[in-house]
Design a protein around this motif. Sequence first.
Motif, mmCIF file in Angstrom:
data_model
loop_
_atom_site.group_PDB
_atom_site.id
_atom_site.type_symbol
_atom_site.label_atom_id
_atom_site.label_comp_id
_atom_site.label_asym_id
_atom_site.label_seq_id
_atom_site.Cartn_x
_atom_site.Cartn_y
_atom_site.Cartn_z
ATOM 1 N N LEU A 36 1.506 -1.301 3.594
ATOM 2 C CA LEU A 36 0.135 -1.719 3.307
ATOM 3 C C LEU A 36 -0.837 -0.542 3.430
ATOM 4 N N ARG A 54 -5.780 0.328 0.102
ATOM 5 C CA ARG A 54 -6.046 -0.914 -0.603
ATOM 6 C C ARG A 54 -6.265 -0.684 -2.102
ATOM 7 N N ARG A 63 0.843 -5.205 -3.323
ATOM 8 C CA ARG A 63 0.330 -4.855 -2.002
ATOM 9 C C ARG A 63 -0.865 -5.720 -1.634
ATOM 10 N N GLU A 85 -0.957 -8.343 1.498
ATOM 11 C CA GLU A 85 -1.989 -8.256 2.527
ATOM 12 C C GLU A 85 -2.788 -9.550 2.631
ATOM 13 N N GLY A 135 -2.424 0.612 8.153
ATOM 14 C CA GLY A 135 -1.688 -0.473 7.520
ATOM 15 C C GLY A 135 -0.848 -1.249 8.516
#
Length: 173
Positions: free
Chosen positions: A78, A81, A87, A91, A116
């Motif tokens: 992760l 962003r 991903r 999340e 992450g």
Amino acid sequence: MRLCLLLDEGGGRLQTLAPALSCLGFECVQPTADVETFCARESARGLTLIGAGEGALRALLLAERYPVEALVVVGCPLRPRGRSPLRRRAERNLFCVVADLLVVQPLGEKRMSPRGADVLLRGVSSRRRKRVDMGADYADLWTNCKRPLFEAVFGFLAAENDAKVLARLRETW
């Protein structure tokens, strides 16, 4: 015998765990063509997922969907962003993960941010969560820190949670 699905990124590094996992009572299997069906069928028997690198993202997505017993993530996939829809989905659905969780985080890896791992540990609904930081980067994790990495994984998987032992189905007499 419990099942352990090894989800690697293609380097075959997780195969080195297989002999020691078999001593702990795990039968290690490689991903089949249809991993979703395999996880749906075997999760009731106590499936453990171990993912490394990009395989960690696959393991996380499978743990969000199926009630696996334990999840070991080597290198948290992760953050940063917004790079990939998978991903972002992983999340967003972290609360669905109820399996015991071990996150092994390389310290200086740019692709796998330490932040992450924090997001992952805070977002899951697991009762048992553990984070281990080791190695300068992902390659160092599998070379210089190989033995401590194995000890962390085996120690986490060998420790039985009392609540799960009491709740596990037993055969009647």
